[in-house]
Write an enzyme that holds these catalytic residues in place. Sequence first.
Site, PDB file in Angstrom:
ATOM      1  N   TYR A  53      -5.410  14.129  -2.069  1.00 52.21           N
ATOM      2  CA  TYR A  53      -5.646  13.575  -3.405  1.00 52.21           C
ATOM      3  C   TYR A  53      -7.144  13.564  -3.713  1.00 52.21           C
ATOM      4  CZ  TYR A  53      -5.856   9.952  -7.062  1.00 52.21           C
ATOM      5  OH  TYR A  53      -6.119   9.243  -8.209  1.00 52.21           O
ATOM      6  N   GLU A  59      -1.686   3.232 -12.201  1.00 52.03           N
ATOM      7  CA  GLU A  59      -2.686   2.225 -11.837  1.00 52.03           C
ATOM      8  C   GLU A  59      -2.108   0.828 -12.003  1.00 52.03           C
ATOM      9  OE1 GLU A  59      -5.479   2.607 -10.381  1.00 52.03           O
ATOM     10  OE2 GLU A  59      -6.064   4.697 -10.730  1.00 52.03           O
ATOM     11  N   TRP A  68      -3.014   2.332  -2.891  1.00 53.50           N
ATOM     12  CA  TRP A  68      -2.860   3.564  -3.670  1.00 53.50           C
ATOM     13  C   TRP A  68      -2.015   4.568  -2.909  1.00 53.50           C
ATOM     14  CZ3 TRP A  68      -2.531   4.875  -8.329  1.00 53.50           C
ATOM     15  CH2 TRP A  68      -2.647   6.208  -8.738  1.00 53.50           C
TER      16      TRP A  68
END
Length: 202
Positions: free
Chosen positions: A31, A53, A61
């Site tokens: 990522y 988010e 995350w």
Amino acid sequence: MSTTEQTDVIVGEDGLARSPWAAHDPLLREYYDTEWGMSVRGEQPLFERISLEAFQSGLSWATILRKRPAFREAFDGFAPDAVAAYAERDVARLLADAGIVRNQAKIRATIGNARATLALREEGGLDEFVWSFQPGSTPRPRGVAEVPTTSPESVALSKALRRRGFRFVGPTTMFALMEAVGIVDTHLVGSYRRGASGIWPE
């Protein structure tokens, strides 16, 4: 790198220097290498990022990234028009979907945010709106402790979105969004990805 230029970056087996959070987990590294901090434009991509988010709040995350394919399937690819049309049966469907984060408040907020996204089209659209909060300069953190978690612009963006009906868009969440989509560059000085968005010089 000279002694005076040393930062908290970690050099991987491939010889590339990355921020510590992206140095070990293969998913986070991929990522970081290919997405994080790159310029993201367009209504649907930004709506997806805002949605993810929001779901990340209180979680890691990495958890959201692992569930991202399931999120995309469950939320019709985060097409704002589709999500805005969701009804109670869709809320029930999403709450029963073990592939996503089954948080009713966040699910309902995502549907509400889709509707707010459609309404923003009268003001030029989500893309233009979010990017209008780009600051005149970006942080240049050398260490993890120097990476901000909010900024005056993220506070202003949060307030502006809330006034337009968005939820789960607090200043910290909006700063994370700004980092992720290239509005600011918080790659550590010394990271091979610093300046990769092309928006900010190294």
